[in-house]
Design a protein around this motif. Structure first.
Motif, PDB file in Angstrom:
ATOM      1  N   GLN A 162     -40.969   0.287  73.380  1.00  0.00           N
ATOM      2  CA  GLN A 162     -41.018  -1.521  72.313  1.00  0.00           C
ATOM      3  C   GLN A 162     -41.359  -1.464  71.095  1.00  0.00           C
ATOM      4  N   ILE A 163     -42.669  -0.916  70.760  1.00  0.00           N
ATOM      5  CA  ILE A 163     -43.089  -1.784  69.398  1.00  0.00           C
ATOM      6  C   ILE A 163     -42.116  -1.416  68.364  1.00  0.00           C
ATOM      7  N   THR A 164     -41.609  -0.024  68.764  1.00  0.00           N
ATOM      8  CA  THR A 164     -40.410   0.699  67.800  1.00  0.00           C
ATOM      9  C   THR A 164     -39.027  -0.445  67.764  1.00  0.00           C
ATOM     10  N   TRP A 165     -38.477  -0.775  69.022  1.00  0.00           N
ATOM     11  CA  TRP A 165     -37.260  -1.459  69.242  1.00  0.00           C
ATOM     12  C   TRP A 165     -37.850  -2.917  68.802  1.00  0.00           C
ATOM     13  N   LEU A 166     -39.387  -3.577  68.883  1.00  0.00           N
ATOM     14  CA  LEU A 166     -39.190  -4.669  67.562  1.00  0.00           C
ATOM     15  C   LEU A 166     -39.379  -4.998  66.913  1.00  0.00           C
ATOM     16  N   PHE A 167     -39.680  -4.071  65.584  1.00  0.00           N
ATOM     17  CA  PHE A 167     -39.679  -4.237  64.904  1.00  0.00           C
ATOM     18  C   PHE A 167     -38.364  -3.712  64.382  1.00  0.00           C
ATOM     19  N   LEU A 168     -37.410  -2.772  64.734  1.00  0.00           N
ATOM     20  CA  LEU A 168     -36.576  -2.210  64.175  1.00  0.00           C
ATOM     21  C   LEU A 168     -34.901  -3.264  64.743  1.00  0.00           C
ATOM     22  N   LEU A 169     -35.452  -3.896  65.931  1.00  0.00           N
ATOM     23  CA  LEU A 169     -34.584  -4.612  66.274  1.00  0.00           C
ATOM     24  C   LEU A 169     -34.414  -6.241  65.513  1.00  0.00           C
ATOM     25  N   ALA A 170     -35.580  -6.831  64.738  1.00  0.00           N
ATOM     26  CA  ALA A 170     -35.705  -7.429  63.684  1.00  0.00           C
ATOM     27  C   ALA A 170     -35.300  -7.233  62.100  1.00  0.00           C
ATOM     28  N   ILE A 171     -35.063  -6.592  61.882  1.00  0.00           N
ATOM     29  CA  ILE A 171     -34.419  -6.378  60.606  1.00  0.00           C
ATOM     30  C   ILE A 171     -33.055  -6.756  60.554  1.00  0.00           C
ATOM     31  N   PRO A 172     -31.561  -6.139  61.706  1.00  0.00           N
ATOM     32  CA  PRO A 172     -30.546  -6.920  61.723  1.00  0.00           C
ATOM     33  C   PRO A 172     -30.648  -8.497  61.808  1.00  0.00           C
ATOM     34  N   ILE A 173     -31.424  -8.812  63.041  1.00  0.00           N
ATOM     35  CA  ILE A 173     -32.264 -10.045  62.743  1.00  0.00           C
ATOM     36  C   ILE A 173     -31.834 -11.309  61.863  1.00  0.00           C
ATOM     37  N   ALA A 174     -33.163 -10.564  60.830  1.00  0.00           N
ATOM     38  CA  ALA A 174     -33.721 -11.037  59.983  1.00  0.00           C
ATOM     39  C   ALA A 174     -32.294 -10.968  58.757  1.00  0.00           C
ATOM     40  N   CYS A 175     -31.596 -10.509  58.593  1.00  0.00           N
ATOM     41  CA  CYS A 175     -30.365 -10.002  57.844  1.00  0.00           C
ATOM     42  C   CYS A 175     -29.053 -10.854  58.229  1.00  0.00           C
ATOM     43  N   VAL A 176     -28.799 -10.663  59.308  1.00  0.00           N
ATOM     44  CA  VAL A 176     -27.738 -12.264  59.688  1.00  0.00           C
ATOM     45  C   VAL A 176     -28.328 -13.490  59.900  1.00  0.00           C
ATOM     46  N   ALA A 177     -29.418 -13.723  59.335  1.00  0.00           N
ATOM     47  CA  ALA A 177     -30.087 -15.082  59.395  1.00  0.00           C
ATOM     48  C   ALA A 177     -29.965 -15.518  58.140  1.00  0.00           C
ATOM     49  N   TRP A 178     -30.711 -14.632  57.205  1.00  0.00           N
ATOM     50  CA  TRP A 178     -31.138 -14.357  55.606  1.00  0.00           C
ATOM     51  C   TRP A 178     -29.368 -14.792  55.451  1.00  0.00           C
ATOM     52  N   THR A 179     -28.457 -13.789  55.684  1.00  0.00           N
ATOM     53  CA  THR A 179     -26.923 -13.955  54.824  1.00  0.00           C
ATOM     54  C   THR A 179     -26.492 -14.832  55.252  1.00  0.00           C
ATOM     55  N   VAL A 180     -26.551 -15.826  56.196  1.00  0.00           N
ATOM     56  CA  VAL A 180     -25.840 -17.279  56.831  1.00  0.00           C
ATOM     57  C   VAL A 180     -26.337 -18.500  56.378  1.00  0.00           C
ATOM     58  N   CYS A 206     -34.370 -21.740  62.177  1.00  0.00           N
ATOM     59  CA  CYS A 206     -33.575 -22.308  63.376  1.00  0.00           C
ATOM     60  C   CYS A 206     -32.573 -21.512  63.598  1.00  0.00           C
ATOM     61  N   PHE A 207     -31.616 -20.760  62.457  1.00  0.00           N
ATOM     62  CA  PHE A 207     -30.638 -19.691  63.063  1.00  0.00           C
ATOM     63  C   PHE A 207     -31.562 -18.160  62.966  1.00  0.00           C
ATOM     64  N   SER A 208     -32.261 -17.959  63.443  1.00  0.00           N
ATOM     65  CA  SER A 208     -32.799 -16.774  63.309  1.00  0.00           C
ATOM     66  C   SER A 208     -32.844 -16.642  64.759  1.00  0.00           C
ATOM     67  N   HIS A 209     -33.292 -18.406  65.741  1.00  0.00           N
ATOM     68  CA  HIS A 209     -33.480 -18.319  67.135  1.00  0.00           C
ATOM     69  C   HIS A 209     -32.441 -17.263  67.782  1.00  0.00           C
ATOM     70  N   TYR A 210     -31.677 -18.443  67.135  1.00  0.00           N
ATOM     71  CA  TYR A 210     -30.222 -18.048  68.278  1.00  0.00           C
ATOM     72  C   TYR A 210     -29.559 -16.564  67.614  1.00  0.00           C
ATOM     73  N   VAL A 211     -29.505 -16.127  66.950  1.00  0.00           N
ATOM     74  CA  VAL A 211     -29.503 -14.476  66.137  1.00  0.00           C
ATOM     75  C   VAL A 211     -30.305 -13.954  67.803  1.00  0.00           C
ATOM     76  N   THR A 212     -31.406 -14.030  67.678  1.00  0.00           N
ATOM     77  CA  THR A 212     -31.839 -13.357  68.972  1.00  0.00           C
ATOM     78  C   THR A 212     -31.433 -12.890  69.346  1.00  0.00           C
ATOM     79  N   PHE A 213     -31.380 -14.938  70.267  1.00  0.00           N
ATOM     80  CA  PHE A 213     -30.645 -14.675  71.856  1.00  0.00           C
ATOM     81  C   PHE A 213     -29.343 -14.193  71.827  1.00  0.00           C
ATOM     82  N   PHE A 214     -28.351 -13.728  70.622  1.00  0.00           N
ATOM     83  CA  PHE A 214     -26.940 -12.846  70.880  1.00  0.00           C
ATOM     84  C   PHE A 214     -28.104 -11.854  70.902  1.00  0.00           C
ATOM     85  N   PHE A 215     -28.862 -10.678  70.299  1.00  0.00           N
ATOM     86  CA  PHE A 215     -29.064  -9.567  69.911  1.00  0.00           C
ATOM     87  C   PHE A 215     -29.581  -9.571  71.228  1.00  0.00           C
ATOM     88  N   LEU A 216     -30.650 -10.349  71.863  1.00  0.00           N
ATOM     89  CA  LEU A 216     -31.249  -9.611  73.514  1.00  0.00           C
ATOM     90  C   LEU A 216     -30.143 -10.005  74.108  1.00  0.00           C
TER      91      LEU A 216
END
Length: 129
Positions: A6-24, A61-71
């Motif tokens: 779960q911890i590994t998933w947490l740190f890895l899944l946060a990468i695409p979330i950050a990438c999408v939120a930052w890019t937009v 703010c946007f990272s919350h919505y991206v996170t919801f999508f990834f969840l």
């Protein structure tokens, strides 16, 4: 799911979330839609409309919505197997993704400073010749 997984998933899944939120919210490829959203946050009369457009301009703010999508697409949960695990995972992912974005922002800022200093040194060296 095991805690280390779960911890590994947490740190890895946060990468695409950050990438999408930052890019937009920061990169040139989305500049025109972002500029439109910024204008709408200032021009709209409705509070709801202003807040809707604001979410596309703020990486936090946007990272919350991206996170919801990834969840939704990964069904990732943290610590608990029910809705509470999704809630915990959501806030943990937002936090980790925003740490990543802050570090990336600092890195980019230091690169800009280094480039500016190099340009100044180059100009001074050319003037000294």
């Amino acid at each position: 799911m095991e805690l280390t997984t779960q911890i590994t998933w947490l740190f890895l899944l946060a990468i695409p979330i950050a990438c999408v939120a930052w890019t937009v919210t920061h990169e040139e490829v989305f500049r025109e839609p972002r500029d439109y959203c910024i204008k709408q946050t200032k021009d709209k009369r409705s509070l709801l409309a202003r807040k809707f457009f604001y979410l596309f301009t703020c990486e936090y703010c946007f990272s919350h919505y991206v996170t919801f999508f990834f969840l939704f697409i990964t069904k990732f949960h943290l610590l608990l197997p029910d809705w509470r695990g999704y809630l915990i995972a959501g806030f943990a992912l937002v936090w980790i993704a925003n740490v990543y974005m802050s570090l990336f922002g600092l890195l980019r800022q230091s690169i800009v400073v280094e480039k500016a200093e190099a340009a100044i040194l180059k100009k001074e060296a050319e003037e000294a010749k």
